[in-house]
Design an enzyme around this catalytic site. Structure first.
Site, mmCIF file in Angstrom:
data_model
loop_
_atom_site.group_PDB
_atom_site.id
_atom_site.type_symbol
_atom_site.label_atom_id
_atom_site.label_comp_id
_atom_site.label_asym_id
_atom_site.label_seq_id
_atom_site.Cartn_x
_atom_site.Cartn_y
_atom_site.Cartn_z
ATOM 1 N N SER A 1 -6.789 1.043 -6.443
ATOM 2 C CA SER A 1 -6.001 0.062 -6.025
ATOM 3 C C SER A 1 -6.130 -0.817 -6.966
ATOM 4 C CB SER A 1 -6.504 -0.609 -4.685
ATOM 5 O OG SER A 1 -6.204 -1.485 -4.061
ATOM 6 N N ASP A 2 -4.800 -1.463 -7.468
ATOM 7 C CA ASP A 2 -4.506 -2.370 -8.585
ATOM 8 C C ASP A 2 -5.204 -3.910 -8.169
ATOM 9 O OD1 ASP A 2 -3.736 -3.168 -10.727
ATOM 10 O OD2 ASP A 2 -1.505 -2.391 -10.722
ATOM 11 N N LEU A 3 -4.870 -4.609 -9.273
ATOM 12 C CA LEU A 3 -5.446 -6.259 -8.929
ATOM 13 C C LEU A 3 -4.385 -6.973 -8.199
ATOM 14 C CD1 LEU A 3 -6.336 -6.734 -12.739
ATOM 15 C CD2 LEU A 3 -8.064 -6.526 -10.754
#
Length: 829
Positions: free
Chosen positions: A626-628
């Site tokens: 899960s990205d920023l």
């Protein structure tokens, strides 16, 4: 006129007594007549409060099923408005067949009852199979299925909500033998509408600042149901008391108005709805250029919008008694159009398109932002908010209030839904922001121009048209925006997409030559100059898994993180899910930096809400990354909830890992612990790893799985060597096994497991903006304090590094001393 009969034999003193008693009785009768009106206004005010709480609560609940996309929001809004329009038409028809206040009360009770069922029905629908059914590969079928489901789900409640307005309009005018064109009736109905809209304002503020986060999302709808039930019971009781003395009258005649005149008022009502809701979308979009785009800032724009509409309706109630109605409608439309174009210039002049950073605290920021929104939005929307109440009166000659209000408001509401969708999916992508403002202003002015001509105001109408053209030319150019990137940010615009989510830009830094993908001038999706860091956000979680064949990336951005999976020999299939379609095109422009990830044969790129994709897919993954995500942006907090992590865990293979990257520089300690505790409540083993050891912009990862991590040092060394050879950007921090292991911080143990971030209580979304504006992010000295007091005290037993069966690693104390040195240097004690 009233008469008093006096007994001629009564003494003078007795006459005074009897006169006084008669006057008292007259005042009592007048009070009794006024009291129902006072109560009806109060009831209608609270009905408005409940209606907006419903809309906000339901849109969030349905969004969890559909995904929090612009398309899903449009579906919910359009079906909500469609149900209201049905209710307006039904109310117009029934307003002459039942006691209006009794019909109003029953409608409120129906709303309350159905509102209690909606959360239960949605809970039954939140299954993998149903989510997949609503997510067909056919866009046409998907849209049709979602519209029908949402329309039928909300129909009983929204229809009942729509019935209340014509019923209340008929009640307020039925006590007098006059039609809707009468100034008294029109004024009373307009005042009630203004109070109902003011109640909606209170509903927005109470939901945004209290109910959603403190009471809960679903529970907020239950609270609104209690309010609706109270309004319904009060209306029924008042209606029963009046039933014995209310005289049922036949409906008034159809009036003498010409058919073409009636059609013109329907056109103005439609234009009012279409233009006003389109402007709400445009103003929200415009303020996203400078605000931090939290739920609070969006709520402020909606609140000012509703306050302006309420003020406009109140002004209409007052002015329509003094001026000719057709000319007044023309003045309202023309002056509102001029104010719309001036508002664009006002916004640009006051903000300069700089990121709004007023005040040293959240309260100061909100106060300043509120004043900015009022200065820009209030004048045009107040003027345009007069149109619908004025049209009721203009079209009401010889017609009963319930019929006029119900039919015209139905047309207005359907047009409003079309206006919101047109602004989102047609005007913004095809014309652009400033051009859309000018187009809507022109539409309003043309309608007002015709009405002014019909009233002999040729000079005023032509003079206003010249002013509109002159101001529109400045608004279209928006000179500050044209030069903003180069003068303020030292960036050269490479390409821009006008998307429903705002401007998506690819820009080139004139100093370093690196490329960035940004949204709305100020939000960055990453840059090519940070290749090693972006790649590391893929490398680290993939290296923690022994054989990561199937990988999912939640978020694409520049494509660098997802592209980091391509050099890994073990990865056979990768899926990247991105919310904004235009970001895919932006990432495609950066193909030479991201391994051509968008078009790479082993990567499948999907446009969808990440959480919704997880809910609908049948695939299982070895690693999910899960990205920023900016935690204070509206509704992004749902990507950090317990329920989201549960869905993610269900999509993992038995030995799978979930990696949640967190920007500590965008989180306060309170919000970080909310996320970490929520994460650890789902994943039995939760470890913390560093990506960016920079005290000014620290980035860490929560890595969750079902069992402790057993790393084979020899196998890891082979993979690191192979990765070094295959990558286009050398990663100094991941060259050796020791360097890799030094990023391990420890094992997270829940600190407050009774207070988590959930779908019902999305605390991160509402608390992070406050920490952000109060300067409580975990950076610099705050990070040093949190590192010493919390992070350095974590246990360190969930990750073991082995060579030929023997553990090989630095002690936790040595590792943390090195981390502290890298983060803060040797100058900080």
């Amino acid at each position: 006129m009233s008469f008093m009969i006096v007994n001629p034999m009564t003494k003078k003193g007795d006459i005074r007594v009897e006169t006084t008693q008669a006057a008292d009785r007259w005042r009592s009768i007048s009070d009794l007549k006024r009291q129902p009106d006072t109560f009806s206004y109060l009831i209608f005010f609270f009905s408005g409060v409940a209606a907006l709480v419903y809309e906000i609560s339901w849109s969030r609940q349905v969004g969890l099923l559909f995904g929090h996309t612009i398309q899903a929001s449009a579906v919910v809004l359009s079906t909500y408005f469609a149900g209201m329009a049905v209710g307006y038409l039904v109310g117009a028809k029934w307003s002459l067949r039942v006691l209006p206040l009794l019909g109003y009360g029953v409608a409120e009770l129906v709303v309350a009852a159905w509102a209690c069922l909606i959360p239960f029905l949605l809970a039954c629908s939140e299954s993998h199979s149903f989510a997949a059914f609503l997510s067909s590969s056919s866009i046409g079928w998907q849209l049709t299925a979602r519209v029908l489901f949402c329309f039928l789900l909300l129909l009983p409640a929204t229809t009942a909500l729509g019935i209340t307005l014509p019923m209340m309009a008929e009640y307020l005018s039925r006590q007098r033998s006059r039609d809707m064109a009468d100034p008294t009736n029109a004024g009373r109905v307009s005042l009630a509408y203004a109070l109902n809209t003011a109640g909606a304002l209170v509903g927005v503020l109470s939901a945004t600042f209290f109910l959603l986060v403190v009471v809960g999302v679903r529970t907020s709808s239950y609270v609104a149901a209690v309010v609706s039930a109270a309004c319904g019971v009060a209306a029924v009781l008042i209606a029963k008391k009046q039933k014995s003395r209310v005289e049922r009258r036949a409906s008034a005649g159809s009036g003498q108005s010409a058919r073409d005149s009636q059609l013109s008022w329907f056109f103005v009502a439609a234009l009012s709805g279409f233009g006003t809701l389109a402007l709400e979308v445009l103003y929200t979009r415009m303020f996203s250029l400078v605000f931090h785009n939290s739920t609070y800032t969006f709520g402020m724009v909606v609140a000012v919008f509703l306050a302006s509409l309420a003020l406009g309706a109140a002004l209409a109630a007052r002015l329509q008694r003094r001026y000719r109605i057709e000319g007044l409608v023309g003045w309202s439309a023309c002056s509102g159009a001029l104010a719309v174009t001036f508002s664009v210039l006002t916004f640009v002049a006051l903000t300069g398109l700089d990121y709004y950073d007023f005040g040293e605290s959240f309260s100061q920021y909100i106060s300043g932002a509120l004043m900015l929104v009022i200065l820009v939005v209030a004048p045009p929307i107040t003027l345009l908010g007069m149109l619908l109440p004025l049209v009721w009166k203009a079209a009401g000659l010889g017609k009963r209030a319930g019929i006029v209000v119900g039919r015209l408001t139905a047309v207005n509401t359907i047009s409003a839904a079309l206006g919101a969708m047109a602004a989102s999916f047609l005007l913004l992508p095809w014309l652009g922001l400033w051009q859309s403002f000018v187009l809507l202003a022109a539409l309003f002015y043309v309608a007002g121009f015709v009405l002014l001509l019909r009233n002999g105001r040729l000079v005023w109408a032509c003079g206003g048209a010249l002013i509109l053209v002159a101001v529109a030319m400045f608004a279209l150019r928006s000179p500050v925006e044209i030069n903003y990137g180069g003068t303020q940010l030292d960036e050269q615009l490479v390409r821009r997409w006008n998307s429903p989510y705002g401007w998506i830009d690819v820009v080139r830094d004139e100093n370093t030559g690196s490329f960035r993908v940004r949204q709305n001038l100020h939000y960055r999706f990453g840059r090519t100059g940070d290749n090693a860091r972006e790649y590391r956000q893929a490398h680290l979680p993939l290296l923690l898994h022994e054989q990561p064949q199937d990988v999912l990336f939640m978020g694409l951005g520049t494509g660098l993180t997802a592209g980091g999976a391509i050099p890994h020999r073990e990865v056979k299939n990768a899926v990247a899910v991105e919310l904004i379609p235009e970001v895919l095109e932006a990432a495609r422009l950066l193909a030479e930096y991201n391994y051509g990830v968008v078009d790479h044969p082993k990567v499948d790129v999907c446009v969808d809400d990440a959480r919704h994709y997880l809910l609908a897919t049948d695939l299982r993954f070895d690693v999910i990354i899960s990205d920023l995500f900016v935690p204070w942006e509206s509704e992004s907090g749902y990507l950090y909830t317990v329920e989201h992590y549960r869905v993610a865990r269900d999509r993992l293979k038995p030995d799978g890992l979930f990696c949640q990257w967190l920007p500590l520089y965008q989180l306060g300690a309170r919000e970080f612990e909310l996320i970490a505790d929520s994460f650890a409540s789902v994943f039995p083993v939760t470890t913390i790893w560093w990506s960016e050891m920079d005290a000014s912009k620290p980035v860490i990862a929560l890595v969750g799985g079902d069992a402790p991590l057993e790393l084979n040092a020899d196998r890891l060394a082979e993979r690191l060597t192979a990765l070094e050879r295959a990558t286009t950007s050398s990663n100094q921090d991941l060259r050796t096994v020791e360097q890799f292991y030094d990023n391990y911080q420890g094992d997270w143990m829940p600190r407050n497991p009774s207070r988590l971030n959930t779908d019902e209580h999305p605390r991160v979304e509402f608390l992070t903006p406050i920490s952000n504006r109060d300067r409580k992010m975990i950076v610099s000295l705050a990070l040093l304090e949190y590192f010493d007091n919390v992070l350095s005290q974590l246990p360190s037993s969930a990750v073991a590094l082995h060579t030929d069966g023997e553990p090989k690693s630095a002690t936790a104390r040595q590792r943390r001393a090195w981390q502290r040195l890298i983060l803060f240097g040797g100058t900080i004690p």
